[in-house]
Design an enzyme around this catalytic site. Structure first.
Site, PDB file in Angstrom:
ATOM      1  N   LYS A 144    -108.548  47.482 -16.862  1.00 49.51           N
ATOM      2  CA  LYS A 144    -109.140  46.704 -17.954  1.00 49.51           C
ATOM      3  C   LYS A 144    -108.781  45.219 -17.927  1.00 49.51           C
ATOM      4  O   LYS A 144    -109.532  44.392 -18.457  1.00 49.51           O
ATOM      5  CB  LYS A 144    -108.734  47.302 -19.298  1.00 49.51           C
ATOM      6  CG  LYS A 144    -109.417  48.624 -19.623  1.00 49.51           C
ATOM      7  CD  LYS A 144    -110.892  48.423 -19.914  1.00 49.51           C
ATOM      8  CE  LYS A 144    -111.546  49.673 -20.462  1.00 49.51           C
ATOM      9  NZ  LYS A 144    -112.959  49.474 -20.812  1.00 49.51           N
ATOM     10  N   SER A 189    -108.574  55.576 -12.789  1.00 50.94           N
ATOM     11  CA  SER A 189    -108.800  54.398 -13.629  1.00 50.94           C
ATOM     12  C   SER A 189    -107.626  53.990 -14.499  1.00 50.94           C
ATOM     13  O   SER A 189    -107.571  52.850 -14.960  1.00 50.94           O
ATOM     14  CB  SER A 189    -110.031  54.626 -14.513  1.00 50.94           C
ATOM     15  OG  SER A 189    -109.845  55.779 -15.319  1.00 50.94           O
TER      16      SER A 189
END
Length: 408
Positions: free
Chosen positions: A52, A302
């Protein structure tokens, strides 16, 4: 296409003085199992343990005069924005639901330091989001979307830029987790026709598959927040525009309990700590094993922001999915020796994990809540057959969610 690739490469170059590329690692265990070269793109090893910060960096670097950034997030996006607020020396106000675990609040504050302010608003994310957007409008701040922003998408595409450089070219296949679609749309757009993408979502947040079926983004009636990094009720408009030509068969949906089996396996076998969303791509390999055999495959892990207080629940869900743990209500005769008779039916690998019983007066039978762990699902066939032969009555409640949420 070429323009987007050039922008993604430029964004990646700008990132390098701020943080290193995450590793791309060939995984021998998975490669042997699936008969392919399985590579893990370890976004769980970024400075904030998720990808992110890439999108946050790219969006913020393009607004050099902006002094206030606002976001709404209960996890990875908040930490990425906080990290970049500290890097750029700008003020960040991060809205989080009141129900956010303290671990995530503390980590966000740690990454942002004095540059960020955390505001807890609302029991549900929709309330948090509305408050953040209203605050940004009132204060003249820039609301930084976690995924539906062209600069964020471009920044997340740096994952693909690094894969291409590390692998020496594009992989045959790539498996991408999907939440709101920022990273998955950016990476798929960057590779284009060079790489065949599979997209994977949790069953309780399958917003891409719903949008593909409807032909446009649609809001899910209910979202299961267990896979919190990918539990999104509606895919972004911009991200869906990049993914709308995906064949619906390539939007894979996995049950939440199934994902837990990969979290446990990767922790026990590889020593890799993955959050539920981070395990999605690895678990999805089982669904595409035939297609990828003999090919090069990249799975994007992720994120690794896993609160170990969740480990007992993850283990529980993994065992229930794999069939090695069951709960049932046993109707036990209230007479001396009945319990001993039941215990004699258990096999050598059957272990009592839970037992709750209170003798009732003036009754011939009592109800016992029992949890059994065993080494193989087949052991339950033997156990239940013996219970039946002995005349015991029982009800398997393992998959009864209504009952389970109260007693398990």
């Amino acid at each position: 296409m070429t323009e987007f690739r050039d922008r993604a490469r430029a964004a990646t170059d700008q990132m390098r003085p701020v943080f290193d590329a995450t590793p791309l690692q060939l995984n021998a265990h998975l490669s042997e199992r699936f008969g392919a070269d399985i590579w893990l793109k370890r976004e769980d090893l970024s400075p904030v343990r998720s990808y992110k910060l890439r999108g946050a960096f790219n969006a913020m670097r393009k607004l050099p005069g902006q002094k206030l950034f606002v976001c709404a997030s209960a996890g990875n996006h908040a930490q990425g924005v906080a990290y970049m607020c500290k890097h750029f020396g700008v003020r960040g106000v991060i809205f989080m639901p009141v129900t956010t675990p303290q671990q995530k609040i503390l980590k966000t504050r740690m990454f942002g330091g004095d540059t960020v302010e955390i505001t807890l608003v609302g029991d549900y994310f929709d309330d948090t989001l509305a408050s953040a957007q209203a605050y940004a409008a009132e204060q003249g701040g820039h609301f930084l979307s976690p995924f539906d922003d062209p600069d964020v998408i471009e920044g997340q595409a740096s994952v693909a830029v690094e894969i291409e450089a590390q692998l020496g070219g594009a992989p045959d296949y790539i498996v991408l987790p999907v939440g709101g679609g920022g990273m998955s749309s950016g990476v798929a757009t960057y590779f284009g026709d060079q790489t065949y993408p599979f997209f994977v979502e949790p069953k309780g947040g399958a917003c891409l598959r719903a949008a593909l079926a409807a032909g446009h983004p649609t809001t899910l009636d209910h979202v299961d927040t267990f896979v919190d990094g990918a539990a999104v009720g509606r895919i972004g408009e911009r991200t869906f525009n990049l993914l709308k030509h995906t064949p619906i068969r390539d939007a894979l949906v996995l049950e939440e309990d199934r994902i837990c089996t990969t979290i446990i396996e990767m922790l026990n076998v590889e020593g890799i700590v993955l959050e539920p969303a981070g395990a999605l791509a690895v678990e999805a390999l089982g669904d595409v094993a035939r297609q990828v055999r003999g090919k090069s495959v990249v799975c994007v892990t992720s994120g690794g922001n896993f609160d170990f207080e969740r480990l007992p629940e993850v283990k529980e869900r993994a065992q229930r999915y794999s069939g090695t743990k069951k709960y049932f209500i046993l109707r036990l005769p209230q007479r001396p020796g009945a319990l001993k008779e039941f215990l004699g039916i258990l096999g050598p690998d059957d272990d009592i994990a839970r037992f709750e019983y209170l003798k009732k007066s003036a009754r011939n039978f009592g109800s016992v809540l029992i949890g059994i762990e065993t080494s193989s699902p087949e052991n339950f066939d033997r156990l239940f057959a013996h219970l039946h032969d002995a005349g015991f009555t029982y009800t398997d409640i393992t998959n009864d969610e209504t009952v389970a949420q109260f007693v398990i």
